[in-house]
Design a protein around this motif. Structure first.
Motif, PDB file in Angstrom:
ATOM      1  N   MET A  58       0.699  -1.247   0.034  1.00 24.82           N
ATOM      2  CA  MET A  58      -0.018  -0.024  -0.032  1.00 24.82           C
ATOM      3  C   MET A  58       0.855   1.308   0.201  1.00 24.82           C
ATOM      4  N   MET A  59       2.194   1.204   0.590  1.00 21.66           N
ATOM      5  CA  MET A  59       2.722   2.409   0.554  1.00 21.66           C
ATOM      6  C   MET A  59       3.260   2.826  -0.969  1.00 21.66           C
ATOM      7  N   PHE A  60       3.478   1.719  -1.773  1.00 23.10           N
ATOM      8  CA  PHE A  60       3.812   1.988  -3.060  1.00 23.10           C
ATOM      9  C   PHE A  60       2.348   2.618  -3.877  1.00 23.10           C
ATOM     10  N   VAL A  61       1.269   2.370  -3.325  1.00 21.72           N
ATOM     11  CA  VAL A  61       0.216   3.006  -3.904  1.00 21.72           C
ATOM     12  C   VAL A  61       0.128   4.319  -3.637  1.00 21.72           C
ATOM     13  N   TYR A  62       0.072   4.556  -2.222  1.00 23.65           N
ATOM     14  CA  TYR A  62       0.097   5.958  -1.707  1.00 23.65           C
ATOM     15  C   TYR A  62       1.099   6.778  -2.294  1.00 23.65           C
ATOM     16  N   ILE A  63       2.398   6.333  -2.427  1.00 20.99           N
ATOM     17  CA  ILE A  63       3.541   7.153  -3.164  1.00 20.99           C
ATOM     18  C   ILE A  63       3.080   7.673  -4.529  1.00 20.99           C
ATOM     19  N   HIS A  64       2.352   6.604  -5.313  1.00 20.25           N
ATOM     20  CA  HIS A  64       2.101   6.955  -6.608  1.00 20.25           C
ATOM     21  C   HIS A  64       0.830   7.826  -6.536  1.00 20.25           C
ATOM     22  N   ILE A  65      -0.182   7.853  -5.592  1.00 17.14           N
ATOM     23  CA  ILE A  65      -1.084   8.573  -5.652  1.00 17.14           C
ATOM     24  C   ILE A  65      -0.860   9.916  -5.637  1.00 17.14           C
ATOM     25  N   VAL A  66       0.265  10.239  -4.580  1.00 12.59           N
ATOM     26  CA  VAL A  66       0.718  11.551  -4.463  1.00 12.59           C
ATOM     27  C   VAL A  66       1.443  12.316  -5.443  1.00 12.59           C
ATOM     28  N   PHE A  67       2.354  11.357  -5.958  1.00 16.97           N
ATOM     29  CA  PHE A  67       3.243  11.558  -7.171  1.00 16.97           C
ATOM     30  C   PHE A  67       2.535  11.862  -8.409  1.00 16.97           C
ATOM     31  N   TYR A  68       1.649  11.057  -8.830  1.00 21.64           N
ATOM     32  CA  TYR A  68       0.846  11.192  -9.889  1.00 21.64           C
ATOM     33  C   TYR A  68      -0.074  12.467  -9.838  1.00 21.64           C
ATOM     34  N   GLY A  69      -0.785  12.601  -8.640  1.00 25.18           N
ATOM     35  CA  GLY A  69      -1.566  13.568  -8.147  1.00 25.18           C
ATOM     36  C   GLY A  69      -0.742  14.902  -8.481  1.00 25.18           C
ATOM     37  N   VAL A  70       0.243  15.189  -7.909  1.00 20.62           N
ATOM     38  CA  VAL A  70       0.795  16.512  -7.837  1.00 20.62           C
ATOM     39  C   VAL A  70       1.192  16.874  -9.184  1.00 20.62           C
ATOM     40  N   TRP A  71       1.722  15.512  -9.719  1.00 18.43           N
ATOM     41  CA  TRP A  71       2.261  15.914 -11.277  1.00 18.43           C
ATOM     42  C   TRP A  71       0.915  16.242 -12.380  1.00 18.43           C
ATOM     43  N   ILE A  72      -0.057  15.670 -12.243  1.00 19.05           N
ATOM     44  CA  ILE A  72      -1.251  16.190 -12.763  1.00 19.05           C
ATOM     45  C   ILE A  72      -1.611  17.513 -12.504  1.00 19.05           C
ATOM     46  N   ILE A  73      -1.840  17.754 -11.254  1.00 19.42           N
ATOM     47  CA  ILE A  73      -2.489  18.815 -10.788  1.00 19.42           C
ATOM     48  C   ILE A  73      -1.701  20.097 -11.161  1.00 19.42           C
TER      49      ILE A  73
END
Length: 183
Positions: A58-73
């Protein structure tokens, strides 16, 4: 106790409540074999296992949510203080594709190692099952001889002859293969 045969040794730690010494010894032997397998893995195999383990967390999922979320926003212009560097998100898509290629490769390497270990366990299971079948067949013959000697009739007399026969694993495998080809 014979030190030449590890299976004749008692466990190094006392058996837990509800476990027999033989069961505790078997558990210990399995865990020892797992540790040996892990220790014999190459550095590349250990790295692939570590990456696969992390990628499945789940840590991998959380990191990706933050990374991709910030990148997209940031790149769709929702943060006025940040100049978009990938407005079409092509760089993000390329990065995600490259990451997927490497992650799938790591997972496949790890799965191949696990499949090899599963094959070894399956071979062990088959050998134990064949030995068990052979021993059971011999026990049936001995019990039948005892029953005859004591003149004890049984309802299973007609089945005993069939049960006393050893099973040829090759014949069973041939039949399974033939049945599979018919489908």
């Amino acid at each position: 106790m014979n030190d030449d045969h590890p299976e004749s040794k008692s466990p190094t730690t006392p058996a837990a409540a509800g476990l027999t010494p033989a069961l505790a010894r078997n558990i210990e032997a399995i865990m020892r074999r797992r540790r040996q397998s892990q220790n014999s893995a190459s550095a590349q195999e250990r790295a692939a296992a570590a990456v696969s383990k992390f990628a499945g967390s789940m840590m991998f999922v959380y990191i990706h949510i933050v990374f991709y979320g910030v990148w997209i926003i940031a790149n769709v212009g929702w943060i006025s203080q940040v100049q978009p560097w990938d407005p079409s998100l092509v760089i993000l898509a390329m990065e995600a594709s490259v990451e997927a290629i490497f992650l799938s490769t790591f997972v496949l390497i790890n799965q191949n190692r696990m499949a090899a270990q599963d094959d070894i366990r399956a071979d062990l299971d088959l050998q134990v099952s064949l030995l068990n079948e052979h021993e059971t067949t011999r026990l049936i013959a001995m019990v039948e001889a005892i029953a005859k000697r004591l003149e004890v009739p049984t309802d299973a007399d007609h089945e005993v002859e069939e049960l006393k026969k050893d099973i040829a694993p090759e014949a069973v495998l041939d039949r399974i293969q033939a049945e599979g080809e018919d489908k």
